[in-house]
Design a protein around this motif. Structure first.
Motif, PDB file in Angstrom:
ATOM      1  N   VAL A  42      42.237 -11.669 -11.319  1.00  0.00           N
ATOM      2  CA  VAL A  42      41.090 -12.419 -11.834  1.00  0.00           C
ATOM      3  C   VAL A  42      40.403 -11.592 -12.910  1.00  0.00           C
ATOM      4  CG1 VAL A  42      38.941 -13.612 -11.263  1.00  0.00           C
ATOM      5  CG2 VAL A  42      40.782 -13.490  -9.565  1.00  0.00           C
ATOM      6  N   MET A  43      40.043 -12.244 -14.006  1.00  0.00           N
ATOM      7  CA  MET A  43      39.338 -11.564 -15.087  1.00  0.00           C
ATOM      8  C   MET A  43      37.841 -11.489 -14.749  1.00  0.00           C
ATOM      9  SD  MET A  43      41.959 -11.028 -16.999  1.00  0.00           S
ATOM     10  CE  MET A  43      43.086 -11.165 -15.605  1.00  0.00           C
ATOM     11  N   ILE A  44      37.417 -10.361 -14.230  1.00  0.00           N
ATOM     12  CA  ILE A  44      36.018 -10.171 -13.832  1.00  0.00           C
ATOM     13  C   ILE A  44      35.459  -8.949 -14.560  1.00  0.00           C
ATOM     14  CG2 ILE A  44      34.403  -9.933 -11.909  1.00  0.00           C
ATOM     15  CD1 ILE A  44      36.654 -10.755 -10.025  1.00  0.00           C
ATOM     16  N   ASP A  45      34.444  -9.130 -15.367  1.00  0.00           N
ATOM     17  CA  ASP A  45      33.777  -7.988 -15.991  1.00  0.00           C
ATOM     18  C   ASP A  45      33.019  -7.201 -14.936  1.00  0.00           C
ATOM     19  OD1 ASP A  45      34.681  -8.731 -18.492  1.00  0.00           O
ATOM     20  OD2 ASP A  45      32.888  -9.918 -18.949  1.00  0.00           O
ATOM     21  N   ASP A  46      32.889  -5.900 -15.143  1.00  0.00           N
ATOM     22  CA  ASP A  46      32.170  -5.061 -14.179  1.00  0.00           C
ATOM     23  C   ASP A  46      30.763  -5.596 -13.904  1.00  0.00           C
ATOM     24  OD1 ASP A  46      34.287  -3.368 -13.814  1.00  0.00           O
ATOM     25  OD2 ASP A  46      33.527  -1.773 -15.118  1.00  0.00           O
ATOM     26  N   LYS A  47      30.110  -6.101 -14.925  1.00  0.00           N
ATOM     27  CA  LYS A  47      28.731  -6.570 -14.768  1.00  0.00           C
ATOM     28  C   LYS A  47      28.644  -7.849 -13.922  1.00  0.00           C
ATOM     29  CE  LYS A  47      28.853  -9.072 -19.200  1.00  0.00           C
ATOM     30  NZ  LYS A  47      28.927 -10.399 -18.591  1.00  0.00           N
ATOM     31  N   ASP A  48      29.789  -8.526 -13.743  1.00  0.00           N
ATOM     32  CA  ASP A  48      29.784  -9.794 -13.012  1.00  0.00           C
ATOM     33  C   ASP A  48      30.250  -9.664 -11.563  1.00  0.00           C
ATOM     34  OD1 ASP A  48      28.973 -11.106 -15.342  1.00  0.00           O
ATOM     35  OD2 ASP A  48      31.041 -11.478 -15.983  1.00  0.00           O
TER      36      ASP A  48
END
Length: 214
Positions: free
Chosen positions: A60-66
């Motif tokens: 899954v493409m998850i940014d650290d901030k999310d």
């Protein structure tokens, strides 16, 4: 010789225990608007030959901030962390370890930091199974991932995918597997699976002389 296929009922039998957890995960991806795909044994069973698997793997493409918000959304779908400080662990390891509360099925989510993973997720296609819309990589991209993992069960999964898919973009597979092989100093990544494709080309070439096998 046509690619071998097992009846849909066989796949349902193998995957039935995972369906509630799989449904929750797919709902999470949909509601969080995160680009992702189901990989691992589930994808291998649907794109290749069905086999037993006790967990669900996803990229899954998850940014650290999310990550924190993603965990809140996961909880709303009945998915809980399997360890403390999960957000911090994911930022450090690129892995998020969840569990489906109702069934206890483990769900391992890879953050998807590599360019290849991002490319594969962008090409993911939805497949219906058990009343669930499941985003999955192309058969070619799944083979690449399995070649890199390179465990005996991964190599067997590749064999099943090659046998089950009517068409495969072999140059695409070879390029990316060889790229990973050079990056990891593991030239055997392609060598160990190349014979599967040579046999396929030879077999199909008998009935498609003059046509390029993809």
């Amino acid at each position: 010789m046509a690619p071998s296929k097992r009846p849909r009922s066989v796949k349902s039998q193998f995957l039935s225990p995972l369906l509630p957890a799989l449904r929750a995960l797919c709902e999470l991806l949909k509601k969080s608007h995160k680009q992702g795909m189901i990989i691992g044994g589930v994808a291998s069973s649907l794109l290749g030959q069905p086999r037993l698997t006790a967990d669900i793997d996803a990229t899954v493409m998850i940014d650290d901030k999310d990550v924190d918000q993603f965990l809140i959304q996961a909880s709303a779908e009945g998915l809980s962390p399997r360890r403390t400080r999960s957000a911090e662990f994911m930022r450090q390891s690129a892995m998020l370890l969840l569990q489906h509360d109702a069934s206890g099925v483990p769900i391992d989510i890879n953050q998807g930091r590599l360019p290849f993973e991002q490319l594969a997720a962008g090409k993911a296609k939805t497949k219906r199974h058990g009343g669930i819309s499941i985003p999955m990589p192309t058969p070619e991209d799944l083979i690449v991932m399995k070649a890199v993992a390179h465990r005996p069960k991964d190599l067997e999964d590749i064999r099943g995918i090659v046998a089950s898919q009517a068409r495969l973009d072999i140059p695409h597979i070879k390029k990316h597997v060889q790229d990973f092989g050079r990056a990891l100093d593991m030239p055997e990544l392609w060598k160990d699976i190349s014979q599967l494709f040579k046999k396929r080309v030879a077999r199909e070439g008998k009935g498609r002389r003059g046509k390029r096998v993809r």
